[in-house]
Design an enzyme around this catalytic site. Structure first.
Site, PDB file in Angstrom:
ATOM      1  N   SER A  13       0.769   2.794   4.949  1.00 55.02           N
ATOM      2  CA  SER A  13       1.531   3.346   6.065  1.00 55.02           C
ATOM      3  C   SER A  13       2.005   2.295   7.066  1.00 55.02           C
ATOM      4  CB  SER A  13       0.732   4.431   6.806  1.00 55.02           C
ATOM      5  OG  SER A  13       0.404   5.473   5.914  1.00 55.02           O
ATOM      6  N   GLY A  70       0.804  -1.220   0.000  1.00 53.12           N
ATOM      7  CA  GLY A  70       0.000   0.000   0.000  1.00 53.12           C
ATOM      8  C   GLY A  70       0.838   1.272   0.000  1.00 53.12           C
ATOM      9  N   HIS A  71       0.153   2.383  -0.075  1.00 55.79           N
ATOM     10  CA  HIS A  71       0.809   3.691  -0.116  1.00 55.79           C
ATOM     11  C   HIS A  71       1.518   3.989   1.203  1.00 55.79           C
ATOM     12  CE1 HIS A  71      -2.833   5.836   1.803  1.00 55.79           C
ATOM     13  NE2 HIS A  71      -3.107   4.562   1.783  1.00 55.79           N
ATOM     14  N   ASN A  72       2.719   4.556   1.070  1.00 54.33           N
ATOM     15  CA  ASN A  72       3.495   5.002   2.231  1.00 54.33           C
ATOM     16  C   ASN A  72       3.965   3.872   3.135  1.00 54.33           C
ATOM     17  OD1 ASN A  72       1.380   7.522   1.744  1.00 54.33           O
ATOM     18  ND2 ASN A  72       3.521   8.050   2.036  1.00 54.33           N
TER      19      ASN A  72
END
Lengths: 301, 301, 301
Positions: free
Chosen positions: C242, C222-224
Site C-alpha cells: 500500500s 508489495g500488494h496494493n
C-alpha cells in the site's frame, strides 16, 4: 449469499459476534472503503475511520455489511473486537476459489512421495529425495535440489529455490573451496514461502522451518538456520547460516540476522536493521548494528 | 573406509598432519558434535570446544575420528593447525556424490559450445552466444540471455539470471529510455553463483567475474562490474554498475557497492553497509555511508 | 553507415545538433574511450574527459565520430548539450537487433489475450486472466499467477514473478492466517521489470505500475502499491504493501519504503535508506529511518 448464512458460519466457528441490521440482506462481493459497491462486505478498525460522510454513502448502497467494533445506525453490522480477523475468515470461507491440485506435465518430479491434493506447477524441478505433504501447493518454476520434507497445507510461490549449498568455504592459501553440504531442509505444516526466496540446505544437520512459519518474497535463509513456529519474515530479509529464530519472532523488511545469532521469542528486528548479537525475548532491536529499542508492542488482531 | 585410507589421501595431497590412534578404525559417516554417531568423523577448532563430557561421550562411540589442532587421549585424532580445511577436504574426497552431467531434455540450449561433462538442468534457457567450459554445472531454471562465456568447474544454482540489460537510462524530457546493452558476461573458472542471483550484461564492454569468485544467493551484479579473483560476495549484496571489486575482497550480507566505486584488495564491506566512495586495500568499512572501521582481521583457516 | 545517415535520422527526430567534420565518414560500431576502434562512435560528457592524449589517439582511428557538447578540432563531432541521450538514441536506432516475437512452445500460456508481436520465452507460466499488449517481451521463466494486464512495449526480464499473494496475515491466537488476495496487477505501457523482481497482487484493489516505470533486478513490490509515471526503482529495493510512489521519484539501491508510506514527486530515497514516514515532493531522504538530506539535484541529461 444471505447475511444469515455468514452469521451461521461464524457461529459454527465459535466466533463471538453481535449482529445489528437485516439478516436477509444479500452479499455478493467484498470491497474496501474507497470503492463502495452494492451487496458488499467491508471492515473498519476504529470509529475514527467511520466518518459521517462515509456512512451516508454506505447507506446509499444496497445491503452494505460492515465488520467493526461498534454499531452503526442504519447499516448492517457484525460487531466484534477483532474485525480484521472476522472479515478475512468470512472472505476465506465464502470467496476463495478452490485451488488446482494437479501435477503439471511440464514439471520434473523425481519423487513419488507426494501426498493427496498436492499441486505442482509447470517448470518445477522436484529432486529425488523430496517428500510433500497433503494439500500443499507448489507454484510454477520452484526448484528443490536437496533432500527435503514439506508438511501439509504449505504454499510455495514461484521461483523459490530450496537446497542450494550453504555459503561455507575453507581456504587453501587464498583459494576458497566449498564445504560440500550433505543434509537437507525440513519444512513443517502450514508454512508459506514467498516468491524467489532461497532456502539453503544444511551442512551436517538440516535447515528447519517449523509449523506456521511465513516467509515473504526474496528472502535468504542460510544453511542450518532454524525458524520456530509462527515467525513472520518480511521481504528482502537475509538470515545467515546457523542463526536461530525463536517462536513468534518478527523480522521486518530488509533486515539481516548474522550467522549463529539467536533472535528470541516475540522479539522484533526492525526495518533494514542487522542483528549481529543475540536478541533477547520480547524486545525490539533497530539499526546496524541493531540495538535495543523498546518492548514489543502488543500485536493487533 | 579405514582411517589409514584417509591418511593416505592426505599424504598424496601433501597435507602435513599427525595421526594418533588406531589407523584400522572404520569411518562410514560425518557428523557434528551435537549428534554423535558410531564410525563418524568430526572436527573441532580449539580446545575450548573439547569438554571432558564431550570426550567421554565420543569414547562411547565406535571409531570416532577427530580432526583438531591437539591430541585427545583415547580418541583417534588427525592433528593439524587447519582442522576445518582438512575436515572438508576429506569430506569432499570421500563423501561427495558424483554429480550428474547431462543436458536436460527440458532445457532450451541454443549453443553447441558446451564442454565435457557439463550439466544443464531442466527449465534452463541458454542463448545462442553462450560458451560453457568443462565440468560446469547449471542447476534447473537458469536463464542466460546474452553473449556469455563460462569457464570450467563452475556451479550456477537455480534461478540465476545472466544477461539482463543493465539499469541505464537516458531521458527525453521526463521519459526514461533504456540504453540498450551490446556486450555480455565473462565468467572465469571455479566460479560459483548462488540461487536467484542476477548478473547484468555489459554496455560497451563485458561484465567480468574472475576465477574463484564465489557469489551467494540473491545478489545483484550490475552492468560492467568487474570482480577479481577469490572475492566472496555474501547473500543479498547489491553491486552497482561499473563498480570494481579487487582480489580477495569480502562483501558482507546485504552490503551495497555504488556505481563506479572500487573496493580494494583484501578489503571488507560490513554487513548492511554501503560503499559510496572507494575503499582502500586491506581495510574494513561499515555503515551507510560506509566509513573505515579497522584493518581486516586475519582470515581463519 | 555514413555519418550523413546518422545526421538525417537525428533530423527526422527533431534533434537539434550541430555537426563538424566529414559527413561521408563511415561508422560500423560503437565503443567506449578505453577501447578505441576504427569507424566507431563515442560520447563524452564534458571537456575534462577530452585529454589531448585521447584526442591524438582518436585521430589515429579511421572515421571516429564523437557526440559531445563542444567541437574537437580534427575529429568528426555531433555537438549537443545532451550527448548521452543523442548517443544512445543513435545506438538504439542503428545497432539494436530486432527482438524475437514468438510464443515459445515451452511456455504455458492460458490466455488468448495476447497482442501483436508479443514475445513469450521458454519456461514462462502465464495464467488465465492475463492480458499482454502489443510489442511486449517476456523473457524466459517469468511466472504470472494472478489477473494481470500488461501494456504495450513492456519488457519483463527472466525470473520475474507477478501475482504472489501479498504478505498480509490475521491472527487466531498466535497462529497467523493469510488474507487471501482477490485482485491483480495493472501494468502500463513502456514498463520494464528487472530479473527476479516480484510484484504482489492486490488484496481488494489492484497493484498498479504506471507508464514508463522502470524497475531493476531483485526488487519487491508489495500488494496494493501504486508506482506512478517515470519512477526509477533500483536493484534490491523493497516497497511494502500500500505504499505510493509518485511521479518521477527515484529509489536508490537497496532502499526500503514501508507500508502505507507515500514518496512524493521527484523525491529520492537514498541508498540503503528506509522511508518510514511520508517523503515530500522534490526532497532527498537518507538513512534508517530516512531523514531529509537536501533538495534533489537536477537530473543529468
Amino acid at each position: 449469499m444471505k447475511i444469515s448464512e455468514i452469521l451461521a458460519f461464524l457461529n459454527t466457528q465459535g466466533k463471538n459476534v453481535t449482529f445489528t441490521g437485516n439478516p436477509d440482506g444479500i452479499i455478493y462481493t467484498m470491497s474496501n472503503l474507497d470503492e463502495l459497491k452494492d451487496h458488499s462486505i467491508y471492515w473498519i478498525r476504529t470509529r475514527q475511520f467511520a466518518s459521517n460522510q462515509l456512512i451516508e454513502r454506505l447507506k446509499q448502497c444496497k445491503d452494505a455489511l460492515m465488520v467493526c467494533p461498534f454499531e452503526i445506525d442504519g447499516i448492517n453490522c457484525i460487531i466484534t473486537d477483532y474485525p480484521k480477523g472476522i472479515f478475512f475468515s468470512i472472505l476465506n470461507h465464502f470467496f476463495s476459489k478452490s485451488r488446482e491440485s494437479t501435477i503439471s506435465e511440464r514439471a520434473v518430479v523425481l519423487t513419488d512421495k507426494i501426498g493427496k491434493n498436492v499441486h505442482i506447477g509447470s517448470g518445477c524441478y522436484i529432486g529425488e529425495e523430496v517428500e510433500i505433504g497433503d494439500h500443499s501447493i507448489l507454484h510454477p518454476n520452484v526448484s528443490i535440489i536437496c533432500p527435503c520434507t514439506i508438511g501439509c497445507h504449505c504454499e510455495i510461490f514461484p521461483g523459490v529455490v530450496i537446497g542450494a549449498d550453504g555459503f561455507g568455504y575453507y581456504f587453501e592459501g587464498e583459494i576458497p573451496h566449498r564445504e560440500i553440504h550433505f543434509k537437507g531442509v525440513k519444512i513443517g505444516n502450514n508454512v508459506e514461502i514467498g516468491a524467489n526466496t532461497c532456502i539453503d540446505r544444511g551442512l551436517l544437520t538440516d535447515t528447519v522451518l517449523c509449523d506456521h512459519v511465513k516467509i515473504d518474497n526474496l528472502c535468504h535463509i542460510g544453511h542450518n538456520v532454524k525458524i520456530e513456529e509462527n515467525c513472520l519474515i518480511i521481504a528482502g530479509t537475509v538470515i545467515c547460516g546457523s542463526a536461530k529464530i525463536k517462536q513468534n519472532a518478527y523480522l521486518a523488511p530488509s533486515s539481516v540476522v548474522m550467522d549463529w545469532v539467536q533472535v528470541g521469542e516475540y522479539a522484533k528486528v526492525g526495518v533494514n536493521s542487522s542483528a549481529v548479537t543475540n536478541v533477547k525475548d520480547k524486545i525490539t532491536v533497530f539499526g546496524t548494528p541493531a540495538k535495543r529499542l523498546s518492548p514489543v508492542a502488543k500485536k493487533e488482531d
